[in-house]
Design a protein around this motif. Structure first.
Motif, short mmCIF file in Angstrom:
data_model
loop_
_atom_site.label_atom_id
_atom_site.label_comp_id
_atom_site.label_asym_id
_atom_site.label_seq_id
_atom_site.Cartn_x
_atom_site.Cartn_y
_atom_site.Cartn_z
N ALA A 197 -50.39 -45.83 -32.41
CA ALA A 197 -51.12 -44.69 -31.85
C ALA A 197 -51.24 -44.83 -30.33
N ALA A 198 -51.53 -46.03 -29.85
CA ALA A 198 -51.66 -46.24 -28.41
C ALA A 198 -50.32 -46.04 -27.72
N LYS A 199 -49.23 -46.51 -28.34
CA LYS A 199 -47.91 -46.31 -27.75
C LYS A 199 -47.57 -44.83 -27.68
N ARG A 200 -47.91 -44.11 -28.72
CA ARG A 200 -47.66 -42.67 -28.72
C ARG A 200 -48.45 -41.99 -27.61
N ALA A 201 -49.71 -42.40 -27.43
CA ALA A 201 -50.53 -41.82 -26.37
C ALA A 201 -49.94 -42.13 -25.00
N LEU A 202 -49.46 -43.36 -24.79
CA LEU A 202 -48.87 -43.70 -23.51
C LEU A 202 -47.59 -42.91 -23.27
N LEU A 203 -46.81 -42.70 -24.30
CA LEU A 203 -45.59 -41.89 -24.16
C LEU A 203 -45.94 -40.48 -23.69
N ILE A 204 -46.96 -39.89 -24.31
CA ILE A 204 -47.38 -38.54 -23.92
C ILE A 204 -47.95 -38.54 -22.51
N ALA A 205 -48.77 -39.55 -22.20
CA ALA A 205 -49.36 -39.63 -20.87
C ALA A 205 -48.29 -39.73 -19.80
N ALA A 206 -47.27 -40.56 -20.05
CA ALA A 206 -46.20 -40.72 -19.06
C ALA A 206 -45.36 -39.46 -18.95
N ALA A 207 -45.08 -38.82 -20.07
CA ALA A 207 -44.20 -37.66 -20.06
C ALA A 207 -44.80 -36.48 -19.32
N GLY A 208 -46.13 -36.33 -19.38
CA GLY A 208 -46.75 -35.18 -18.73
C GLY A 208 -47.76 -35.50 -17.66
N PHE A 209 -47.91 -36.79 -17.29
CA PHE A 209 -48.87 -37.22 -16.28
C PHE A 209 -50.29 -36.85 -16.71
N HIS A 210 -50.66 -37.29 -17.93
CA HIS A 210 -51.96 -37.00 -18.50
C HIS A 210 -52.85 -38.23 -18.44
N SER A 211 -54.10 -38.07 -18.05
CA SER A 211 -55.04 -39.18 -18.00
C SER A 211 -55.37 -39.64 -19.41
N ALA A 212 -55.64 -40.94 -19.55
CA ALA A 212 -55.88 -41.50 -20.87
C ALA A 212 -56.96 -42.57 -20.80
N LEU A 213 -57.73 -42.67 -21.88
CA LEU A 213 -58.76 -43.69 -22.03
C LEU A 213 -58.46 -44.49 -23.28
N ARG A 424 -35.67 -39.59 -24.54
CA ARG A 424 -36.69 -38.56 -24.74
C ARG A 424 -37.50 -38.33 -23.46
N LEU A 425 -37.83 -39.42 -22.77
CA LEU A 425 -38.57 -39.27 -21.53
C LEU A 425 -37.75 -38.54 -20.48
N ALA A 426 -36.49 -38.94 -20.33
CA ALA A 426 -35.64 -38.30 -19.33
C ALA A 426 -35.49 -36.81 -19.62
N ALA A 427 -35.34 -36.45 -20.90
CA ALA A 427 -35.21 -35.04 -21.27
C ALA A 427 -36.49 -34.27 -20.96
N ALA A 428 -37.65 -34.88 -21.26
CA ALA A 428 -38.92 -34.21 -20.97
C ALA A 428 -39.12 -34.02 -19.47
N PHE A 429 -38.77 -35.02 -18.67
CA PHE A 429 -38.90 -34.89 -17.22
C PHE A 429 -37.96 -33.81 -16.68
N GLU A 430 -36.78 -33.72 -17.23
CA GLU A 430 -35.83 -32.70 -16.77
C GLU A 430 -36.33 -31.30 -17.11
N ARG A 431 -36.92 -31.12 -18.28
CA ARG A 431 -37.46 -29.81 -18.62
C ARG A 431 -38.59 -29.42 -17.67
N GLN A 432 -39.44 -30.37 -17.31
CA GLN A 432 -40.53 -30.07 -16.38
C GLN A 432 -39.99 -29.80 -14.97
N ARG A 433 -38.97 -30.56 -14.57
CA ARG A 433 -38.38 -30.30 -13.25
C ARG A 433 -37.85 -28.88 -13.17
N HIS A 434 -37.20 -28.43 -14.21
CA HIS A 434 -36.68 -27.05 -14.23
C HIS A 434 -37.82 -26.04 -14.30
N ARG A 435 -38.85 -26.34 -15.07
CA ARG A 435 -39.97 -25.41 -15.24
C ARG A 435 -40.74 -25.21 -13.94
#
Length: 519
Positions: A197-213, A424-435
């Motif tokens: 669960a923590a790894k999944r949260a870190l993946l999401i946090a990194a992919a979208g620059f989301h704060s996490a506790l 997966r991370l590279a693809a998510a970053f590319e989608r945000q760069r385009h967006r």
């Protein structure tokens, strides 16, 4: 005779051009500097006097008046030594520059023997000179790395005599070549065992620059997880590198060449003062939130930080900037950082995470006081809240060299492959760069409400789930917006154009369930 040359100082993290005007007149010998100089600038009189004499020139025994314009802005630092010395020599006729002095920017501290020393903020001054249209920059030889970043004609001198030779046409300025950039590869979590669960949260946090506790008992791996987050983030682009390098230069710090593309990671101790965290002092200096700009600010043992220090994070978390006001004016520092925090659930650390050997010893009032150290507004600014339990024996056994997976098919703790994670991370970053092309945003976590309406295309089922969750959980307006941002990032990781019901459910689970169960 009046001579004008240009130097520079720094306000916040931005270079400020300073017109250095020197007038030599008759009368008793004197050396005055006007124009709101600080102590370091006033002391330039002695450094300049000795440097001129020890460089083989004559210091004029006349009344010398140095004016620093604009006169209503405070001038700080020793970087004005060089333009003052050059202006005095030119006004006294000891040098006859063949280059137009008003088209050059001169920066450098003088040693008593006439040598040139580097100063803080050279990169900010150089970038300002390039934008302002100065023909070339004259810098100390020690500032070669900064000159390479500016990518503008520069002359690098080791002494006052070198600078005089350049001004008289005996040397040339040139663009300093930059060093090759180190390659970047996305990191992985292979050295963290268990904690899906923590790894999944870190993946999401990194992919979208989301704060996490991260909330868990001692030894669960919260700090280890947070320290690996920067390896999941994309490299700094050209503009971001200039921002980060300028901040560190102004702060008098250097980043090693191999870290130039890496995003900053700052982890201040919980005894840090408010000024140390947010910035301040006299003169003001960047704090940890600014040093973490475009990177990660990790606050371990979150409740141990002072309440006042935590509360000042509210403004930069929303605006990405810090305003520091003083009687002589205010400065603005950039502070667009990813906040990651870790804490125990109670003072002893085991409330809600008890097992056969570890029992919570805290009384209810103690737990309540511990939780109240984190205010509601600060808690509301965490996009992801996740439990980090102690890893089980099978997960730890798999970390031992030669260890085997659990014989009964239990969890081995091995995360998904690094190559799949990087893809997966590279693809998510590319989608945000385009967006976000043509916008001030870089990640989903930075979107404002207006842009979120366009970016978060949501299915009817997901909309119904979200509406019902907001009604039942009584989310704040900020909390609802942050949950939608997280759902958009989860959809990006799944390569989905539309935010589906499962994406909203996972985003709400991290935001609502994790916080409620642990606190």
């Amino acid at each position: 005779m009046v001579v004008r040359v240009f130097g520079a100082t720094v306000e916040g993290v931005v270079g400020l051009p300073v017109a250095v005007e020197v007038d030599l007149s008759g009368g008793l010998p004197a050396f005055d500097i006007v124009g709101l100089p600080d102590g370091a600038v006033r002391e330039a009189r002695e450094r300049v006097r000795a440097a001129i004499r020890n460089s083989g020139f004559q210091f004029p025994l006349r009344r010398i008046t140095v004016s620093l314009a604009p006169a209503d802005r405070r001038k700080e630092g020793s970087g004005l030594d060089l333009p003052i010395a050059v202006a005095i020599l030119a006004a006294d006729g000891q040098i006859r520059p063949r280059r137009p002095l008003e088209r050059l920017l001169l920066v450098g501290e003088l040693s008593l023997d006439g040598g040139l020393k580097a100063v803080r903020g050279t990169l900010a001054m150089g970038l300002m000179a390039k934008e302002a249209g100065f023909r070339a920059i004259v810098l100390p030889a020690e500032s070669r790395p900064d000159a390479a970043w500016v990518r503008h004609p520069a002359f690098l001198g080791a002494s006052l005599r070198d600078v005089v030779a350049y001004l008289e046409g005996k040397a040339e300025a040139a663009v300093v070549p930059s060093e090759p950039e180190p390659s970047h590869t996305y990191g992985d979590l292979d050295d963290v065992f268990g904690q899906p669960a923590a790894k999944r949260a870190l993946l999401i946090a990194a992919a979208g620059f989301h704060s996490a506790l991260l909330i868990g008992p001692p030894g669960a791996g919260k700090t280890m997880l947070a320290e690996r987050l920067p390896r999941l983030l994309p490299p700094l682009d050209e503009a971001e590198m200039r921002e980060v390098m300028t901040i560190y230069d102004v702060a008098g710090m250097r980043r090693p060449p191999e870290e130039r593309r890496r995003r900053p990671f700052r982890a201040p101790h919980h005894t840090i003062t408010t000024a140390g965290l947010i910035g301040g002092g006299n003169p003001p200096r960047p704090g940890e939130v600014t040093l973490a700009h475009r990177g990660v600010l990790f606050l371990d043992e979150l409740p141990e930080f002072s309440r006042r220090a935590l509360e000042v994070l509210r403004q930069p978390l929303e605006s990405g900037r810090v305003w520091i006001g003083r009687t002589r004016g205010s400065v603005v520092y950039p502070a667009r950082f990813l906040l990651i925090a870790a804490m125990n659930p109670c003072p002893c650390g085991y409330y809600g995470f008890e097992d056969e050997r570890h029992r919570c010893r805290c009384r209810a009032p103690e737990i309540a006081r511990y939780r109240q150290k984190i205010s509601g507004p600060i808690a509301d600014r965490f996009d992801l809240v996740v439990d980090v339990p102690r890893p089980d024996g099978f997960s730890l056994w798999s970390a031992v060299p030669g260890g085997e997976p659990a014989p009964d098919g239990g969890p081995s703790g091995t995360p998904s492959g690094a190559s799949d994670l990087a893809r997966r991370l590279a693809a998510a970053f590319e989608r945000q760069r385009h967006r976000f092309r043509g916008t001030p945003f870089r990640f989903n976590g930075e979107m404002d409400v207006a842009f979120l309406r366009k970016a978060a295309a949501i299915s009817p089922a997901a909309r119904r789930l979200f509406t019902e969750a907001v009604r039942q959980a009584a989310l704040t307006g900020r909390g609802a917006v942050r949950a939608l941002r997280v759902a958009r990032t989860i959809a990006d990781l799944d390569d989905a154009a539309e935010v589906a019901e499962a994406h909203v459910a996972e985003a709400l689970a991290f935001r609502v369930d994790g916080w409620d169960e642990s606190l």
